[in-house]
Write an enzyme that holds these catalytic residues in place. Structure first.
Site, PDB file in Angstrom:
ATOM      1  N   ASN A  10      20.314  23.279  41.788  1.00 57.17           N
ATOM      2  CA  ASN A  10      21.693  23.729  41.598  1.00 57.17           C
ATOM      3  C   ASN A  10      21.745  24.928  40.658  1.00 57.17           C
ATOM      4  OD1 ASN A  10      24.443  24.067  40.990  1.00 57.17           O
ATOM      5  ND2 ASN A  10      24.881  21.924  41.314  1.00 57.17           N
ATOM      6  N   ASP A  11      21.556  24.695  39.370  1.00 58.49           N
ATOM      7  CA  ASP A  11      21.674  25.775  38.387  1.00 58.49           C
ATOM      8  C   ASP A  11      20.755  26.950  38.699  1.00 58.49           C
ATOM      9  OD1 ASP A  11      23.547  24.335  36.966  1.00 58.49           O
ATOM     10  OD2 ASP A  11      22.081  23.469  35.590  1.00 58.49           O
ATOM     11  N   VAL A  12      19.545  26.673  39.186  1.00 61.51           N
ATOM     12  CA  VAL A  12      18.555  27.736  39.386  1.00 61.51           C
ATOM     13  C   VAL A  12      18.889  28.652  40.555  1.00 61.51           C
ATOM     14  CG1 VAL A  12      16.711  26.398  38.335  1.00 61.51           C
ATOM     15  CG2 VAL A  12      17.066  26.266  40.809  1.00 61.51           C
ATOM     16  N   ALA A  56      24.020  22.283  33.840  1.00 62.27           N
ATOM     17  CA  ALA A  56      24.809  23.164  32.975  1.00 62.27           C
ATOM     18  C   ALA A  56      26.306  22.931  33.114  1.00 62.27           C
ATOM     19  CB  ALA A  56      24.483  24.625  33.285  1.00 62.27           C
TER      20      ALA A  56
END
Length: 246
Positions: free
Chosen positions: A174-176, A215
């Site tokens: 997700n965040d990456v 995050a």
């Protein structure tokens, strides 16, 4: 029990075999309660402006009527699926994340990659340096599944190739790969280099749910056209994709 809608009579939409939902986004309704229908098999999500969604549905109906035989028009094979996208793709990039580790789905990832390779597809893996919970986490897991090391590419080496890929398969990341990192000032991921997954024409995302990543920043990819969300256990999602490919 506990949420505002508990006990409220509702329309039995979930009892229908197939459901098309034209909603602006995937957020919960006014009561703030997530809707399990959004991730149920047989549910088609049409996200964005309702007028545009309805116009697109009518356009699809006309195309099917004009080009298909009656039998084909009635067939679910006329619908584009994650499996059909991968079956037709010649260049695929796989993005593993912490969700793959939690589901221990690396062996299913390898099986799907082998299936694609046997179909003549070029398959590579994009490894973000902070994917997982420690440096090299994804490399170790994929090594366990006997994925050839030469197919693993660091972010800087593959980031320009997402725009040239036919499809990207995301497994629990997700965040990456959240494009909000480029412009969402004030958030924990603002300014963080991310994988350019959003530059690919079609993206299949196998995530457990639609919640933001570690995050806490919502991912605009989830509601973008050309993105297929496969929610739930990653192993089951990958098995379903392979079934669709057949």
């Amino acid at each position: 029990e506990g949420p505002p809608i508990y006990g409220m009579p509702v329309l039995n939409v979930d009892q229908a075999p197939e459901v098309i939902i034209c909603n602006f986004d995937l957020k919960p309704g006014y009561a703030g309660v997530e809707n399990p229908l959004y991730s149920r098999e047989g549910v088609f999500m049409m996200l964005g402006d309702a007028k545009e969604s309805l116009a697109e549905i009518m356009k699809q109906m006309e195309t099917t009527t004009a080009t298909a035989t009656p039998a084909a028009a009635a067939s679910t094979q006329a619908q584009k699926t994650a499996g059909s996208v991968l079956r037709e793709a010649k260049r695929v990039i796989i993005v593993p994340g912490y969700g793959m580790a939690l589901a221990q789905a690396q062996h299913q990832v390898r099986q799907l990659a082998d299936k694609l390779t046997a179909n003549g597809t070029d398959v590579r893996y994009a490894i973000h340096p902070v994917a997982g919970r420690m440096p090299g986490h994804m490399n170790v897991l994929l090594c366990e599944a006997d994925v050839p090391y030469e197919l693993l590419y660091e972010m800087d080496a593959i980031n320009d190739d997402f725009a040239k890929a036919d499809a990207v398969l995301v497994i629990g990341a997700n965040d990456v790969m959240n494009p909000a990192a480029r412009d969402a000032e004030g958030t924990p991921i603002y300014g963080m280099p991310v994988l350019n997954v959003d530059q690919a024409p079609e993206v299949i995302i196998c995530n457990f749910d639609l919640k933001p990543g570690y995050a806490g920043v919502e991912n605009p990819l989830y509601s973008r056209e050309g993105v297929f969300m496969m929610l739930g256990d990653a192993k089951e999602s990958l098995t379903e994709i392979m079934k669709q490919m057949e």
